[in-house]
Design a protein around this motif. Structure first.
Motif, short mmCIF file in Angstrom:
data_model
loop_
_atom_site.label_atom_id
_atom_site.label_comp_id
_atom_site.label_asym_id
_atom_site.label_seq_id
_atom_site.Cartn_x
_atom_site.Cartn_y
_atom_site.Cartn_z
N PRO A 17 0.83 -1.21 0.00
CA PRO A 17 0.00 0.00 0.00
C PRO A 17 0.87 1.26 0.00
O PRO A 17 2.08 1.19 0.17
N ASP A 18 0.23 2.39 -0.18
CA ASP A 18 0.92 3.67 -0.08
C ASP A 18 1.61 3.71 1.28
O ASP A 18 1.00 3.41 2.31
N TYR A 19 2.88 4.07 1.31
CA TYR A 19 3.65 4.02 2.56
C TYR A 19 3.04 4.90 3.64
O TYR A 19 3.20 4.63 4.83
N ARG A 20 2.33 5.97 3.25
CA ARG A 20 1.71 6.85 4.26
C ARG A 20 0.67 6.09 5.08
O ARG A 20 0.53 6.34 6.28
N PHE A 21 -0.04 5.16 4.46
CA PHE A 21 -1.04 4.38 5.20
C PHE A 21 -0.36 3.41 6.15
O PHE A 21 -0.82 3.21 7.28
N SER A 22 0.72 2.80 5.71
CA SER A 22 1.47 1.89 6.59
C SER A 22 2.06 2.65 7.78
O SER A 22 2.04 2.17 8.91
N LEU A 23 2.57 3.86 7.53
CA LEU A 23 3.12 4.66 8.63
C LEU A 23 2.02 5.12 9.58
O LEU A 23 2.23 5.14 10.81
N ALA A 24 0.86 5.47 9.06
CA ALA A 24 -0.26 5.85 9.93
C ALA A 24 -0.70 4.66 10.77
O ALA A 24 -1.02 4.80 11.96
N ASN A 25 -0.71 3.48 10.17
CA ASN A 25 -1.05 2.26 10.91
C ASN A 25 -0.04 2.02 12.02
O ASN A 25 -0.41 1.67 13.15
N GLU A 26 1.22 2.26 11.74
CA GLU A 26 2.26 2.09 12.76
C GLU A 26 2.11 3.12 13.88
O GLU A 26 2.28 2.79 15.06
N ARG A 27 1.77 4.35 13.54
CA ARG A 27 1.56 5.37 14.58
C ARG A 27 0.38 4.99 15.48
O ARG A 27 0.41 5.22 16.69
N THR A 28 -0.66 4.42 14.89
CA THR A 28 -1.80 3.97 15.69
C THR A 28 -1.36 2.86 16.64
O THR A 28 -1.74 2.84 17.82
N PHE A 29 -0.55 1.94 16.15
CA PHE A 29 -0.01 0.87 17.00
C PHE A 29 0.77 1.46 18.16
O PHE A 29 0.60 1.07 19.32
N LEU A 30 1.61 2.44 17.87
CA LEU A 30 2.41 3.06 18.93
C LEU A 30 1.52 3.79 19.95
O LEU A 30 1.84 3.83 21.14
N ALA A 31 0.41 4.34 19.49
CA ALA A 31 -0.53 4.97 20.43
C ALA A 31 -1.14 3.93 21.36
O ALA A 31 -1.34 4.19 22.56
#
Length: 124
Positions: A17-31
């Protein structure tokens, strides 16, 4: 659960997927991880600093509850991260989750118990 420890297997599913979505998913995980750590710290604070209560073992119960929910947040965070990553890679809708509602309920009940404790302690 195997995907938690082998992210390469997840990368082999579907298309990237677009890397921005993967990074947003990772930020949610970190939250989720930060929330879990905060709940664990709150439970340890209750265990350490709350004065003994008139009901036996109530302080321990009030300490264990946020620690257990904090552990649940960490586990739920990694599970949700993997499920979302797979969904994005396979062009499926993101998985729904009832856990945020459960977490909000636990935090609200804990806050109400804290208010009751503070009022009861002030009237002693």
């Amino acid at each position: 659960m195997r995907n938690w420890f082998d992210p390469d297997e997840v990368r082999q599913v579907g298309s990237t997927p677009d890397y921005r979505f993967s990074l947003a998913n990772e930020r949610t995980f970190l939250a989720w991880i930060r929330t879990g750590l905060a709940l664990i710290a709150a439970g340890l604070g209750v265990a350490q600093f709350l004065s003994p209560l008139p009901i036996p073992h109530l302080r321990e119960i009030l300490a264990i509850l946020p620690i257990a929910v904090g552990a649940g947040c960490a586990l739920r965070g990694i599970d949700h991260w993997i499920r979302c990553e797979v969904a994005m890679r396979t062009d499926r809708p993101l998985p729904p989750s009832r856990f945020p509602a459960l977490l909000a309920l636990v935090v609200a009940v804990s806050a109400l118990l804290a208010v009751v404790y503070v009022i009861a302690d002030a009237t002693r």
